[in-house]
Design a protein around this motif. Structure first.
Motif, PDB file in Angstrom:
ATOM      1  N   ALA A  27       1.982  53.009  -1.991  1.00 24.05           N
ATOM      2  CA  ALA A  27       1.341  52.156  -1.731  1.00 24.05           C
ATOM      3  C   ALA A  27       1.313  51.069  -0.323  1.00 24.05           C
ATOM      4  CB  ALA A  27       0.623  51.944  -3.070  1.00 24.05           C
ATOM      5  N   ILE A  28       2.933  50.145  -1.919  1.00 23.98           N
ATOM      6  CA  ILE A  28       3.454  49.301  -0.631  1.00 23.98           C
ATOM      7  C   ILE A  28       3.693  50.220   0.594  1.00 23.98           C
ATOM      8  CG2 ILE A  28       5.666  47.869  -0.571  1.00 23.98           C
ATOM      9  CD1 ILE A  28       5.734  48.488  -3.540  1.00 23.98           C
ATOM     10  N   THR A  29       4.294  51.141   0.752  1.00 26.67           N
ATOM     11  CA  THR A  29       4.535  50.867   2.272  1.00 26.67           C
ATOM     12  C   THR A  29       2.497  51.192   3.184  1.00 26.67           C
ATOM     13  OG1 THR A  29       6.414  52.644   2.087  1.00 26.67           O
ATOM     14  CG2 THR A  29       4.807  53.068   3.983  1.00 26.67           C
ATOM     15  N   TRP A  30       1.860  51.436   2.388  1.00 26.32           N
ATOM     16  CA  TRP A  30       0.470  51.916   3.181  1.00 26.32           C
ATOM     17  C   TRP A  30      -0.064  49.760   3.441  1.00 26.32           C
ATOM     18  CZ3 TRP A  30      -2.980  56.136   3.755  1.00 26.32           C
ATOM     19  CH2 TRP A  30      -3.828  54.980   4.249  1.00 26.32           C
ATOM     20  N   PHE A  31       0.444  48.938   2.186  1.00 30.69           N
ATOM     21  CA  PHE A  31      -0.142  48.180   2.762  1.00 30.69           C
ATOM     22  C   PHE A  31       0.174  47.162   3.613  1.00 30.69           C
ATOM     23  CE2 PHE A  31      -2.649  49.530  -1.352  1.00 30.69           C
ATOM     24  CZ  PHE A  31      -3.642  49.421  -1.056  1.00 30.69           C
ATOM     25  N   SER A  32       1.568  48.242   3.993  1.00 32.31           N
ATOM     26  CA  SER A  32       2.859  46.933   4.903  1.00 32.31           C
ATOM     27  C   SER A  32       2.252  47.099   6.020  1.00 32.31           C
ATOM     28  CB  SER A  32       4.279  47.058   3.777  1.00 32.31           C
ATOM     29  OG  SER A  32       4.367  46.960   2.449  1.00 32.31           O
ATOM     30  N   TYR A  33       1.759  48.790   5.949  1.00 27.51           N
ATOM     31  CA  TYR A  33       2.069  49.065   7.700  1.00 27.51           C
ATOM     32  C   TYR A  33       0.321  48.191   7.968  1.00 27.51           C
ATOM     33  CZ  TYR A  33       0.115  52.501  11.155  1.00 27.51           C
ATOM     34  OH  TYR A  33       0.122  52.801  12.298  1.00 27.51           O
ATOM     35  N   SER A  34       0.664  48.058   9.050  1.00 23.57           N
ATOM     36  CA  SER A  34      -0.493  46.744  10.455  1.00 23.57           C
ATOM     37  C   SER A  34      -1.192  47.791  10.893  1.00 23.57           C
ATOM     38  CB  SER A  34       0.452  45.624  10.508  1.00 23.57           C
ATOM     39  OG  SER A  34      -0.424  44.842  11.735  1.00 23.57           O
ATOM     40  N   VAL A  35      -2.675  47.882  10.745  1.00 23.20           N
ATOM     41  CA  VAL A  35      -3.557  48.794  11.816  1.00 23.20           C
ATOM     42  C   VAL A  35      -3.914  47.978  13.339  1.00 23.20           C
ATOM     43  CG1 VAL A  35      -5.846  49.208  11.447  1.00 23.20           C
ATOM     44  CG2 VAL A  35      -5.070  49.777  10.142  1.00 23.20           C
ATOM     45  N   ALA A  36      -3.527  46.868  12.421  1.00 21.60           N
ATOM     46  CA  ALA A  36      -3.241  45.680  14.523  1.00 21.60           C
ATOM     47  C   ALA A  36      -2.186  45.467  15.171  1.00 21.60           C
ATOM     48  CB  ALA A  36      -4.076  44.164  13.796  1.00 21.60           C
ATOM     49  N   GLY A  37      -1.472  46.131  14.118  1.00 20.35           N
ATOM     50  CA  GLY A  37      -0.114  45.909  15.399  1.00 20.35           C
ATOM     51  C   GLY A  37       0.262  47.892  15.180  1.00 20.35           C
ATOM     52  N   ALA A  38      -0.264  48.526  15.557  1.00 22.72           N
ATOM     53  CA  ALA A  38      -0.322  50.097  15.795  1.00 22.72           C
ATOM     54  C   ALA A  38      -0.563  49.745  16.988  1.00 22.72           C
ATOM     55  CB  ALA A  38      -1.022  50.404  14.777  1.00 22.72           C
ATOM     56  N   ALA A  39      -1.478  48.760  17.381  1.00 22.38           N
ATOM     57  CA  ALA A  39      -2.411  49.044  18.904  1.00 22.38           C
ATOM     58  C   ALA A  39      -1.088  48.945  19.717  1.00 22.38           C
ATOM     59  CB  ALA A  39      -3.370  48.028  19.177  1.00 22.38           C
ATOM     60  N   THR A  40      -0.225  47.712  19.340  1.00 27.32           N
ATOM     61  CA  THR A  40       0.803  48.271  20.371  1.00 27.32           C
ATOM     62  C   THR A  40       2.830  48.725  20.373  1.00 27.32           C
ATOM     63  OG1 THR A  40       1.406  45.264  19.999  1.00 27.32           O
ATOM     64  CG2 THR A  40      -0.196  45.470  21.139  1.00 27.32           C
ATOM     65  N   GLU A  41       2.495  48.782  18.701  1.00 27.52           N
ATOM     66  CA  GLU A  41       3.883  49.297  18.079  1.00 27.52           C
ATOM     67  C   GLU A  41       3.431  50.969  17.434  1.00 27.52           C
ATOM     68  OE1 GLU A  41       6.806  47.661  15.678  1.00 27.52           O
ATOM     69  OE2 GLU A  41       5.154  47.017  14.965  1.00 27.52           O
ATOM     70  N   ARG A  42       4.230  51.866  17.976  1.00 24.82           N
ATOM     71  CA  ARG A  42       3.725  53.063  18.132  1.00 24.82           C
ATOM     72  C   ARG A  42       4.915  53.197  16.631  1.00 24.82           C
ATOM     73  NH1 ARG A  42       2.767  57.803  19.815  1.00 24.82           N
ATOM     74  NH2 ARG A  42       1.685  58.944  18.353  1.00 24.82           N
ATOM     75  N   PHE A  43       5.693  52.757  16.209  1.00 23.90           N
ATOM     76  CA  PHE A  43       6.500  53.215  14.608  1.00 23.90           C
ATOM     77  C   PHE A  43       6.383  51.749  14.017  1.00 23.90           C
ATOM     78  CE2 PHE A  43       7.312  56.857  17.243  1.00 23.90           C
ATOM     79  CZ  PHE A  43       7.257  57.692  16.477  1.00 23.90           C
ATOM     80  N   GLN A  44       5.914  51.809  12.657  1.00 21.24           N
ATOM     81  CA  GLN A  44       6.259  50.632  12.352  1.00 21.24           C
ATOM     82  C   GLN A  44       7.253  50.720  10.606  1.00 21.24           C
ATOM     83  OE1 GLN A  44       2.953  48.375  11.160  1.00 21.24           O
ATOM     84  NE2 GLN A  44       1.713  49.354  13.075  1.00 21.24           N
ATOM     85  N   LEU A  45       8.063  49.760  10.821  1.00 21.36           N
ATOM     86  CA  LEU A  45       8.452  50.499   8.691  1.00 21.36           C
ATOM     87  C   LEU A  45      10.223  50.680   9.924  1.00 21.36           C
ATOM     88  CD1 LEU A  45       6.143  50.373   6.460  1.00 21.36           C
ATOM     89  CD2 LEU A  45       6.889  48.474   6.965  1.00 21.36           C
ATOM     90  N   VAL A  46      10.608  50.509  10.575  1.00 23.23           N
ATOM     91  CA  VAL A  46      11.433  51.542  11.052  1.00 23.23           C
ATOM     92  C   VAL A  46      12.984  51.426  10.486  1.00 23.23           C
ATOM     93  CG1 VAL A  46      12.856  52.307  12.989  1.00 23.23           C
ATOM     94  CG2 VAL A  46      10.696  51.197  13.229  1.00 23.23           C
ATOM     95  N   PHE A  47      13.883  52.290  10.450  1.00 24.36           N
ATOM     96  CA  PHE A  47      15.265  52.520   9.518  1.00 24.36           C
ATOM     97  C   PHE A  47      15.834  53.158  10.608  1.00 24.36           C
ATOM     98  CE2 PHE A  47      18.393  54.673   7.875  1.00 24.36           C
ATOM     99  CZ  PHE A  47      19.334  53.502   6.683  1.00 24.36           C
ATOM    100  N   ASP A  48      17.237  52.536  10.741  1.00 20.33           N
ATOM    101  CA  ASP A  48      17.862  53.071  11.802  1.00 20.33           C
ATOM    102  C   ASP A  48      19.066  52.642  11.827  1.00 20.33           C
ATOM    103  OD1 ASP A  48      18.154  54.633  14.644  1.00 20.33           O
ATOM    104  OD2 ASP A  48      18.523  52.363  15.390  1.00 20.33           O
ATOM    105  N   MET A  49      19.850  54.163  11.762  1.00 17.77           N
ATOM    106  CA  MET A  49      21.446  53.919  11.575  1.00 17.77           C
ATOM    107  C   MET A  49      21.975  55.114  12.539  1.00 17.77           C
ATOM    108  SD  MET A  49      22.225  55.576   7.799  1.00 17.77           S
ATOM    109  CE  MET A  49      23.600  55.715   7.906  1.00 17.77           C
ATOM    110  N   ALA A  50      23.477  54.560  12.646  1.00 16.56           N
ATOM    111  CA  ALA A  50      24.047  55.972  13.265  1.00 16.56           C
ATOM    112  C   ALA A  50      23.947  56.683  12.718  1.00 16.56           C
ATOM    113  CB  ALA A  50      25.496  55.768  14.267  1.00 16.56           C
TER     114      ALA A  50
END
Length: 511
Positions: A27-50
Motif C-alpha cells: 500500500a505504501i508503494t502504491w501511494f508512493s508511485y507517481s502516475v504523472a511521473g510514469a509518462a517520462t520515467e519507465r521504472f520508479q522506486l528503483v533499487f540497484d546493486m552489483a
C-alpha cells in the motif's frame, strides 16, 4: 515455547502477520508511485546493486504500472489464502508451519519476478518460484499430488531452460552492440530495434515457449488441470490467480519491447492459439465433473482473452489485458476458494455428488453465483470492464479473431450457469449432500416442522465471511469504479505501445 512446527496456531498467526505487513508495504508503494511521473520515467522506486559484475548482472528492482498492480494483487490474495486455509486438514505428517512457510516463499519469488528489471534476475526468480509451488502440490495436495507436482515442475522447467538459451542470446547480442554485455532491461530495450528480425524471432521464441507453458496456452496447457485439481485450495488460488500471470506479464515486459519486429511477425500465431484456447477450454469446462478441474479450464479460456489483447497491439487492448490479469486473479481466486469451502463440507470434488445446496447454504450459493457471474463478465462486475476493453481494443486491428473470441462469452455463460444449476439448484440430492442430512425424525430443529431433519451442511462461518468479503467488495468496486487502477496501468501500456513501434489504431484509454 514450543517450536512453530509443533504449534500450528502460532505458525499461522506469524505467517498471517508477515503477509499483512507485506500488504501494508505494498500500500505504501502504491501511494508512493507517481502516475504523472510514469509518462517520462519507465521504472520508479528503483533499487540497484552489483551482483556478478563479470557477467553484467545486477540486482535491479523497480516498478512500472503493470508490475505495481500485479504486486498489489499478490499482496491482497496471500492473506486471504491464509485465512481460507486456516481450518484445512493437512495430510498426515505435514505441518501448518511448512504449508504457510511455502506460501510466503511463493509470494517472495513472485514479488521478485514482477519487480526485477534485470533479465537474468527475472530468470532466476522465474525458476525459483517453481520450488515452493512444487512442494505445495507434492506434499499438501490431493491423491494424485506427486504426479501433478512432477508434471508441473517438468513442464515449467523445460520452458525455463529454453528461455535461458534466449537470455544468453540477449547477452551475446548486447555485447556486439554495447561496450559490454548486459542483462539490463533498459539497455537491451534501447538496442532492440537494431537487432535483425531473424535473430529477434529465435530469441522471441525462447521467451514465448516458456511463457506459453506458464500461461498456459493451448496446446501447452495440460499441466494446469492436473496441478489445479491436486493442489490444496490455497496453493490453487495462487496458481490460477497469480502464478500464471507471470506469462502474460512476460509477454508485455519482455517479448514485445525487446523483440518488437518478431512480435509483429509472429502475432498471428499467438492470436490463433489464443482463440483456439478460448473455445477449446470453454468446451472442456462444460463437460467437467471435477469442480477444481472446471475452474482450471475456465482459467485457460480467460487467458485466451488476455493474450488476444496483448497481441492485438492497441493501448486499449493492452490496458484491458493488464486489468484482466488483476480481475481474473480476484474472480478466479474467489471461485476457487468457494469451491474449496464446498468440498470441505461435502468431502467430494465431483459435481454430481451435490445438488440443491443453496437450500442448505444460501450465502455460500450466493457468493458462488457472484463469482461465476463475474467470471462470465456480467456488466457491473470487475471482469466486464477488462473484457470489454480487450474486445473494443482488439477489433480495429484484428476483427476476425475478435469476433471468434466473442463466441467464448456465450460458452462462459453456458458453463458457469450450468455448473451453478447442478450444484446449488433443484431438490437436495447427491451423495455428498445427503450424507450430511440426517434421516427424518433425528436432530430436529425447534423451528422446523415435525420430523424434518436439520442438515449439518453448514452455511458460511464468520471466518469464511471475513475471507470472502474483501473479494466480493473488489469484484463490485472494480466493476463500477475501475478508474484508479486504469490510471496506474495506462502510462506503462502506452510506453509499451511506443516500444513496439506501431501506431495505435483506436487511440488511448478513456475513463
Amino acid at each position: 515455547m514450543a517450536p512453530l512446527k509443533d504449534n500450528p496456531r502460532a505458525a499461522k498467526s506469524l505467517a498471517l502477520a508477515v503477509a499483512l505487513v507485506e500488504l501494508l508495504l505494498t500500500a505504501i508503494t502504491w501511494f508512493s508511485y507517481s502516475v504523472a511521473g510514469a509518462a517520462t520515467e519507465r521504472f520508479q522506486l528503483v533499487f540497484d546493486m552489483a551482483w556478478i559484475p563479470t557477467f553484467g548482472t545486477r540486482i535491479t528492482l523497480g516498478v512500472d504500472g503493470i508490475a505495481l498492480v500485479m504486486l498489489a494483487l499478490i499482496a491482497v490474495l496471500v492473506p486471504i489464502v491464509m485465512g481460507s486455509s486456516w481450518a484445512d486438514r493437512l495430510p498426515e505428517g505435514r505441518t501448518a508451519a511448512g504449508f504457510y512457510a511455502l506460501l510466503l516463499t511463493t509470494q517472495a519469488t513472485l514479488v521478485g519476478v514482477f519487480a526485477a528489471t534485470d533479465v537474468f534476475l527475472f530468470y532466476v526468480f522465474f525458476e525459483a518460484m517453481l520450488i515452493p509451488v512444487y512442494f505445495l502440490i507434492g506434499r499438501f495436495g490431493g491423491p494424485k499430488r506427486q504426479y501433478a507436482a512432477v508434471k508441473f515442475f517438468l513442464y515449467s522447467l523445460l520452458g525455463g531452460l529454453i528461455m535461458l538459451a534466449s537470455v544468453i542470446g540477449l547477452y551475446v547480442v548486447s555485447a556486439q552492440r554495447l561496450p559490454a554485455g548486459t542483462f539490463s532491461w533498459s539497455a537491451l530495450q534501447s538496442i532492440a530495434a537494431s537487432v535483425p528480425e531473424s535473430v529477434q524471432i529465435w530469441l522471441f521464441l525462447g521467451f514465448f515457449v516458456a511463457f506459453a507453458i506458464k500461461a498456459p496456452l493451448v496446446p501447452l496447457h495440460t499441466w494446469l488441470p492436473d496441478a489445479g485439481a491436486e493442489a490444496p485450495i490455497g496453493a490453487g488460488v495462487l496458481l490460477v490467480g497469480v502464478l500464471d500471470k507471470v506469462a502474460t506479464f512476460g509477454f508485455l515486459r519482455y517479448c514485445l519491447p525487446l523483440f518488437p519486429a518478431a512480435s509483429k511477425t509472429l502475432a498471428p500465431l499467438v492470436l490463433v492459439l489464443s482463440v483456439i484456447g478460448i473455445i477449446y477450454a470453454a468446451l472442456l469446462a462444460v463437460g467437467q465433473n471435477d469442480m477444481k478441474r472446471f475452474v482450471a479450464y475456465t482459467s485457460i479460456a480467460h487467458f485466451g482473452f488476455i493474450s488476444l489483447g496483448i497481441f492485438a497491439f492497441s493501448t486499449q487492448a493492452f490496458a484491458g489485458s493488464v486489468l484482466y490479469m488483476v480481475n481474473h486473479g480476484i474472480t478466479t481466486g474467489m471461485l476457487f476458494i468457494v469451491v474449496g469451502m464446498l468440498i470441505a463440507r461435502g468431502n467430494s470434488r465431483l459435481i454430481t455428488d451435490y445438488g440443491g445446496v443453496a437450500k442448505l447454504t444460501p450465502a455460500l450459493g450466493g457468493v458462488f453465483l457472484l463469482a461465476g457471474l463475474a467470471s462470465l463478465a456480467l456488466p457491473g462486475t470487475n471482469s466486464f470492464v477488462s473484457e470489454f476493453l480487450v474486445l473494443i481494443g482488439s477489433f480495429p486491428r484484428e476483427p476476425v479473431y475478435t469476433i471468434i473470441a466473442t463466441v467464448g462469452i456465450i460458452f462462459a455463460a453456458l458453463y458457469v450457469l450450468w455448473v451453478y444449476q447442478r450444484l446449488f439448484q433443484g431438490p437436495v440430492r447427491g451423495n455428498a449432500v445427503l450424507a450430511s442430512v440426517p434421516g427424518p425424525g433425528t436432530m430436529t430443529d425447534p423451528g422446523t416442522a415435525a420430523g424434518e431433519a436439520k442438515s449439518t451442511f453448514a452455511d458460511l462461518t464468520k471466518r469464511e465471511i471475513g475471507v470472502l468479503t474483501p473479494l466480493v467488495a473488489l469484484v463490485l468496486l472494480l466493476g463500477i469504479f475501475p478508474g484508479p487502477v486504469l490510471d496506474v496501468i495506462t502510462p506503462s501500456v502506452t510506453a509499451t505501445m511506443q516500444e513496439v513501434g506501431l501506431a495505435d489504431p483506436v487511440g488511448g484509454v478513456t475513463r
